[in-house]
Design a protein around this motif. Structure first.
Motif, mmCIF file in Angstrom:
data_model
loop_
_atom_site.group_PDB
_atom_site.id
_atom_site.type_symbol
_atom_site.label_atom_id
_atom_site.label_comp_id
_atom_site.label_asym_id
_atom_site.label_seq_id
_atom_site.Cartn_x
_atom_site.Cartn_y
_atom_site.Cartn_z
ATOM 1 N N LYS A 180 31.960 -42.053 22.429
ATOM 2 C CA LYS A 180 31.073 -42.070 23.594
ATOM 3 C C LYS A 180 29.672 -42.523 23.202
ATOM 4 O O LYS A 180 29.024 -43.294 23.930
ATOM 5 N N GLU A 181 29.185 -42.034 22.057
ATOM 6 C CA GLU A 181 27.853 -42.467 21.626
ATOM 7 C C GLU A 181 27.842 -43.952 21.312
ATOM 8 O O GLU A 181 26.887 -44.674 21.654
ATOM 9 N N MET A 182 28.886 -44.458 20.648
ATOM 10 C CA MET A 182 28.953 -45.892 20.389
ATOM 11 C C MET A 182 28.986 -46.694 21.683
ATOM 12 O O MET A 182 28.382 -47.770 21.772
ATOM 13 N N TYR A 242 35.226 -34.290 18.128
ATOM 14 C CA TYR A 242 34.097 -34.989 17.512
ATOM 15 C C TYR A 242 34.282 -36.507 17.587
ATOM 16 O O TYR A 242 33.358 -37.231 17.977
ATOM 17 N N LEU A 243 35.451 -36.984 17.244
ATOM 18 C CA LEU A 243 35.696 -38.433 17.271
ATOM 19 C C LEU A 243 35.545 -38.997 18.680
ATOM 20 O O LEU A 243 35.017 -40.101 18.867
ATOM 21 N N ARG A 279 25.998 -31.806 23.150
ATOM 22 C CA ARG A 279 24.956 -32.647 23.752
ATOM 23 C C ARG A 279 25.539 -33.943 24.329
ATOM 24 O O ARG A 279 25.127 -34.383 25.406
ATOM 25 N N VAL A 280 26.457 -34.565 23.614
ATOM 26 C CA VAL A 280 27.082 -35.775 24.158
ATOM 27 C C VAL A 280 27.809 -35.444 25.455
ATOM 28 O O VAL A 280 27.686 -36.148 26.470
ATOM 29 N N GLY A 327 27.024 -40.439 15.264
ATOM 30 C CA GLY A 327 27.592 -39.246 14.647
ATOM 31 C C GLY A 327 26.532 -38.242 14.233
ATOM 32 O O GLY A 327 25.345 -38.570 14.093
ATOM 33 N N ALA A 328 26.979 -36.999 14.031
ATOM 34 C CA ALA A 328 26.076 -35.913 13.657
ATOM 35 C C ALA A 328 25.356 -36.227 12.351
ATOM 36 O O ALA A 328 25.975 -36.629 11.370
#
Length: 377
Positions: free
Chosen positions: A40-42, A34-35, A288-289, A264-265
């Motif tokens: 990756k999203e950031m 998750y982290l 999804r990421v 984050g979720a």
């Protein structure tokens, strides 16, 4: 430009009976995956910023961020700083459950850059904590606060809840006095809201949950003002009190309806008039990421007038209210002209005050805030 970042950590030791937030227990094996995906999203958020502004505030919330070890949290914070940069006086907050931190963890968090701690105490009554489904004791809450002080935290907020099933004015007074005796810089005190889909919601629907009556809750509200005032904490928002200089800057950014990044979720972001919510389930979020798919499950693009109304309603949560000049500069709209007779009625009832510079709720109107905001939304 965006100057705030919220990062959601959706993990908990156990799910509280009142909780409707994006939080999941028993997913320990997902932590590192998750982290990695939050990072990756950031990365994607940073890459999509045309103009970057150093972050003024960062907030790690949950869930319970401190179910993760402090090294993981500091590593995540370091990644955010490399991507966005932090202002020299940035407010860096992390939420913690008293049962998930000790002196060593708090020292590492403080040394790693977190300078504001929000402790989810909720109550100093053992019976009330058990009823809520909290996984800590009053002694652990006291010990966590003192350990945070020893670790160097000079900005500590306590979260408390009132209007609980079976709670009396005296039991609330005991919790509040115990909290104030610790001399926190900030208190967030929320009246319990029972949400559908929670264990409390099911109990209420079946007639098995007895809540304090309205007069009792009003008396609790009045006690909050009295005791916090005596302790030197000023009410600056409907549910929040602070010492001078310790208002939560991150939350003020929300209440002023300014822009903010989120990762984050379950996290919600707001930028360029668009509000986006991410998938709640961290497993779905990760999938999804990793697949390069969108993590956005809800998207709302506000019209100018809708954004204006929302900004007024959010701003009226604060005791300072909303500044008329700022509203005109941002939206080209003034509340007096826009609301007309609706606002005139509220002013005549002495529920709100309209000055040449501000619109704000009066002390008398504070108890009727929900009615006032419903009129203006």
């Amino acid at each position: 430009m965006v100057s705030a970042l919220y990062i959601h950590i959706p993990f908990c030791v156990s799910k509280c009976r009142y909780c409707s937030f994006s939080s999941f227990a028993g997913l320990n094996g997902l932590y590192d995956r998750y982290l990695l995906n939050v990072k990756k999203e950031m990365d994607q958020i940073s890459a999509g910023c045309c103009k970057k502004m150093e972050l003024q505030t960062v907030f790690l919330g949950g869930g319970t961020p401190t179910v993760l070890d402090p090294e993981r949290l500091v590593n995540l914070l370091d990644h955010a700083e490399k991507l966005f940069g932090f202002a020299f006086d940035a407010e860096i907050s992390v939420e913690a459950n008293p049962g998930t931190v000790d002196g060593r963890a708090l020292e590492l968090l403080r040394q790693g850059g977190f300078d504001r701690l929000s402790l989810g105490v909720q109550s100093f009554s053992a019976d009330e904590l058990a009823m809520l489904g909290r996984c800590h004791s009053p002694m652990e809450a006291d010990a966590a606060f003192k350990a945070a002080r020893s670790a160097g935290f000079t900005n500590i907020s306590l979260d408390l809840m009132y209007g609980l099933p079976g709670q009396t004015i005296e039991s609330w007074r005991t919790t509040l006095i115990t909290a104030l005796t610790l001399e926190p810089e900030h208190l967030s005190m929320y009246q319990l809201t029972v949400e559908e889909g929670t264990p409390f919601g099911d109990l209420l629907a079946s007639g098995k949950l007895e809540l304090p009556d309205e007069d009792t809750v009003v008396a609790m509200d009045e006690l909050n003002l009295e005791l916090c005032g005596e302790a030197g904490l000023e009410m600056y928002e409907i549910s929040n009190f602070s010492r001078p200089g310790y208002r939560c800057r991150h939350n003020i950014n929300y209440w002023q309806n300014n822009e903010y990044h989120a990762a984050g979720a379950g996290a919600v972001s707001f930028s360029s008039g668009v509000r986006e919510k991410r998938f709640d389930d961290p497993r779905e979020y990760c999938r999804r990421v990793e697949a390069g798919d969108t993590v956005i499950t809800e998207r709302e693009e506000l019209t100018l007038e809708a954004s204006f109304r929302e900004t007024v309603v959010m701003g009226l949560r604060m005791m300072d209210g909303v500044e008329r000049e700022c509203l005109v500069a941002r939206f080209g709209l003034d509340p007096e002209r826009y609301y007309g007779e609706v606002l005139e009625k509220l002013v005549a009832q002495q529920l709100v005050e309209l000055t040449p510079t501000h619109l704000k709720v009066t002390p008398a109107g504070r108890l009727y805030s929900n009615i006032i905001l419903a009129e203006l939304v």
